[in-house]
Scaffold this motif. Structure first.
Motif, short mmCIF file in Angstrom:
data_model
loop_
_atom_site.label_atom_id
_atom_site.label_comp_id
_atom_site.label_asym_id
_atom_site.label_seq_id
_atom_site.Cartn_x
_atom_site.Cartn_y
_atom_site.Cartn_z
N VAL A 37 40.40 -2.25 22.55
CA VAL A 37 39.09 -1.59 22.63
C VAL A 37 39.15 -0.42 23.62
CG1 VAL A 37 36.69 -1.87 23.40
CG2 VAL A 37 37.76 -3.62 21.96
N LEU A 38 39.72 -0.66 24.81
CA LEU A 38 39.81 0.39 25.82
C LEU A 38 40.75 1.51 25.39
CD1 LEU A 38 39.92 -1.70 29.13
CD2 LEU A 38 37.94 -0.80 27.88
N LEU A 39 41.74 1.18 24.57
CA LEU A 39 42.67 2.20 24.09
C LEU A 39 41.96 3.27 23.28
CD1 LEU A 39 45.67 3.05 23.79
CD2 LEU A 39 45.74 1.67 21.70
N GLY A 40 40.80 2.95 22.75
CA GLY A 40 40.03 3.94 22.00
C GLY A 40 39.73 5.17 22.82
N ALA A 41 39.73 5.05 24.16
CA ALA A 41 39.44 6.18 25.03
C ALA A 41 40.52 7.25 24.95
CB ALA A 41 39.29 5.71 26.48
N GLY A 42 41.71 6.88 24.51
CA GLY A 42 42.81 7.85 24.46
C GLY A 42 43.12 8.36 23.07
N VAL A 43 42.35 7.96 22.10
CA VAL A 43 42.63 8.34 20.71
C VAL A 43 41.94 9.66 20.37
CG1 VAL A 43 42.24 7.70 18.30
CG2 VAL A 43 43.01 5.99 19.94
N SER A 44 42.68 10.56 19.77
CA SER A 44 42.13 11.84 19.33
C SER A 44 41.61 11.70 17.91
CB SER A 44 43.19 12.94 19.39
OG SER A 44 42.74 14.11 18.73
N LEU A 45 40.30 11.78 17.76
CA LEU A 45 39.71 11.68 16.42
C LEU A 45 40.09 12.88 15.56
CD1 LEU A 45 36.12 10.27 17.09
CD2 LEU A 45 38.20 9.06 16.44
N ALA A 46 40.36 14.02 16.19
CA ALA A 46 40.77 15.20 15.43
C ALA A 46 42.12 14.95 14.75
CB ALA A 46 40.86 16.41 16.34
N ALA A 47 43.06 14.32 15.51
CA ALA A 47 44.37 14.03 14.93
C ALA A 47 44.25 12.98 13.83
CB ALA A 47 45.33 13.53 16.01
N LEU A 48 43.38 12.01 14.05
CA LEU A 48 43.18 10.99 13.03
C LEU A 48 42.53 11.57 11.79
CD1 LEU A 48 41.96 7.87 15.06
CD2 LEU A 48 44.22 8.30 14.08
N ALA A 49 41.61 12.48 11.99
CA ALA A 49 40.93 13.09 10.85
C ALA A 49 41.92 13.88 10.00
CB ALA A 49 39.80 14.00 11.32
N ALA A 50 42.88 14.52 10.66
CA ALA A 50 43.88 15.31 9.93
C ALA A 50 44.75 14.42 9.07
CB ALA A 50 44.74 16.10 10.91
N ALA A 51 45.07 13.24 9.59
CA ALA A 51 45.92 12.30 8.84
C ALA A 51 45.11 11.27 8.08
CB ALA A 51 46.88 11.60 9.79
N GLY A 52 43.79 11.30 8.27
CA GLY A 52 42.93 10.24 7.74
C GLY A 52 43.11 9.87 6.29
N PRO A 53 42.89 10.79 5.34
CA PRO A 53 43.00 10.42 3.92
C PRO A 53 44.37 9.88 3.55
CG PRO A 53 41.89 12.54 4.17
CD PRO A 53 42.43 12.18 5.51
N ALA A 54 45.41 10.56 4.04
CA ALA A 54 46.77 10.11 3.72
C ALA A 54 47.05 8.74 4.33
CB ALA A 54 47.80 11.13 4.22
N LEU A 55 46.54 8.51 5.55
CA LEU A 55 46.76 7.23 6.22
C LEU A 55 46.04 6.11 5.49
CD1 LEU A 55 48.02 5.78 8.64
CD2 LEU A 55 45.93 6.27 9.94
N VAL A 56 44.81 6.36 5.06
CA VAL A 56 44.05 5.35 4.32
C VAL A 56 44.76 4.99 3.02
CG1 VAL A 56 41.91 4.92 3.06
CG2 VAL A 56 41.83 5.95 5.33
N VAL A 57 45.24 6.01 2.30
CA VAL A 57 45.97 5.75 1.06
C VAL A 57 47.22 4.94 1.33
CG1 VAL A 57 47.29 6.83 -0.80
CG2 VAL A 57 45.08 7.78 -0.13
N ALA A 58 47.94 5.28 2.39
CA ALA A 58 49.17 4.55 2.73
C ALA A 58 48.86 3.08 3.02
CB ALA A 58 49.85 5.20 3.93
#
Length: 357
Positions: A83-104
């Motif tokens: 839960v606390l690790l969420g503070a270090g996650v970049s949503l911009a980076a996740l958004a860039a990989a989001g669709p491909a990551l979900v498909v994977a």
């Protein structure tokens, strides 16, 4: 009657709970501190040293009853650290990989479930055992085994067999994955996604990721949480299938069929709720707040330091769960079935990871 009430109340007091948990928690702190001190002079990271130390203790002297309640807190520590690790996650980076990551994630989970189920049938394993192995290896390890067991009404021996198989692969992959990544000098993001897609349980995935690189740990955790989010869906699917298999044939107005249908619905709802990883909600909330600027930079650093400390304690406890006797009881056929599927899924997951990041 009144004389009994204070005694009952005191048995549930915070202080009695602290006294019960303190010896085991103190043991986790000691193991974690020892791992931190030894790490600069050893070829392993503090996280892997903590896991190894816990495993050595558990498989030599064992875990005394007085320590067991506190040691078991490691699951809560891991979830809080995530839960606390969420503070270090970049949503911009996740958004860039989001669709491909979900498909994977969807490809790996669906393919893993189908492959293990098919191999289990070929190996002559009981249908429920095959389903438990499929859920554990394709979704989120022992947690998925437990969720599927409730949906399938599996007995304790079947759950133990599947859990032992999953734990065996957890122990092996926790040691092998970081070593392979170091040998191949993998990009931390590629390794994190690969581990998150193909390893089984959340604890070993997170440990393997952070043992290799902090960035790998973050991507491994995020990818694994995406898989974990599907455990409720998988449990519901198994529940519906089990209800369909047990529903008697006949007129739709028959009372036995209506009762079976109602039971199936209740089982599906329970499976969906029980399977939902509650800490995933907290992780997403912290990530959103941090990326929105609600959590200051200094506060984010504090949360990440706390997350690192919780991970180290949690992985010390994870080591206590690695028991050779459980692995020995897993059996050759389940190990062979999951092993063949794992090699295929791991290879596919690596190719998907390279395309995601």
């Amino acid at each position: 009657m009144s004389t009994g009430e204070p005694a009952a109340a005191s048995s549930f007091s915070p202080w009695s709970t602290i006294r019960r948990l303190l010896p085991g928690v103190a043991t986790l702190v000691a193991v974690a501190a020892g791992a931190r001190l030894v790490a600069p002079h050893a070829p392993l990271t503090p996280l892997l040293l903590a896991v190894a130390a816990g495993a050595v203790v558990a498989n030599t002297v064992g875990v005394p009853d007085a320590l067991a309640p506190g040691v078991a807190v490691h699951s809560l520590l891991l979830e809080t650290g995530i839960v606390l690790l969420g503070a270090g996650v970049s949503l911009a980076a996740l958004a860039a990989a989001g669709p491909a990551l979900v498909v994977a994630v969807l490809v790996v989970v669906a393919g893993g479930l189908a492959l293990v189920e098919a191999l289990a049938r070929l190996a002559g394993l009981d249908g429920r055992v095959g389903s438990l192995l499929a859920a554990g290896s394709a979704v989120c390890g022992v947690s998925a085994v437990a969720a599927a067991a409730g949906a399938l009404d599996a007995d304790e021996s079947e759950v133990a067999l599947a859990a032992g198989t999953v734990l065996t692969f957890d122990a092996v992959t926790l040691a092998v994955y970081p070593a392979v990544a170091s040998t191949l000098a993998l990009d931390p993001r590629v390794f994190g996604v690969w581990a998150g897609l193909s390893m089984f349980s959340t604890g070993p995935v997170t440990a393997a990721g952070f043992a290799y690189h902090p960035v790998a740990g973050e991507w491994a955790t995020v990818t694994k949480l995406a898989r974990n989010a599907l455990v409720g869906v998988v449990a519901v699917a198994y529940s519906v299938r089990a209800a369909a298999e047990t529903t008697p044939a006949g007129d739709a107005r028959d009372r036995p069929e209506r009762e079976a249908s109602a039971t199936g619905v209740r089982r599906a709802v329970a499976a969906l709720w029980d399977g939902l990883p509650k800490f995933l909600v907290g992780f997403v909330a912290v990530a959103v707040l941090a990326n929105a600027g609600v959590i200051s930079g200094a506060a984010r650093e504090t949360l990440l330091v706390a997350s690192d400390a919780l991970f180290l304690l949690a992985f010390a406890g994870l080591g206590f769960d690695i028991r050779v006797d459980r692995m020995r009881d897993a059996g050759a056929r389940p190990l062979a079935v999951v092993g063949v599927a794992f090699l295929a899924v791991s290879g596919a997951a690596y190719l998907l990871a390279t395309s995601v990041v």
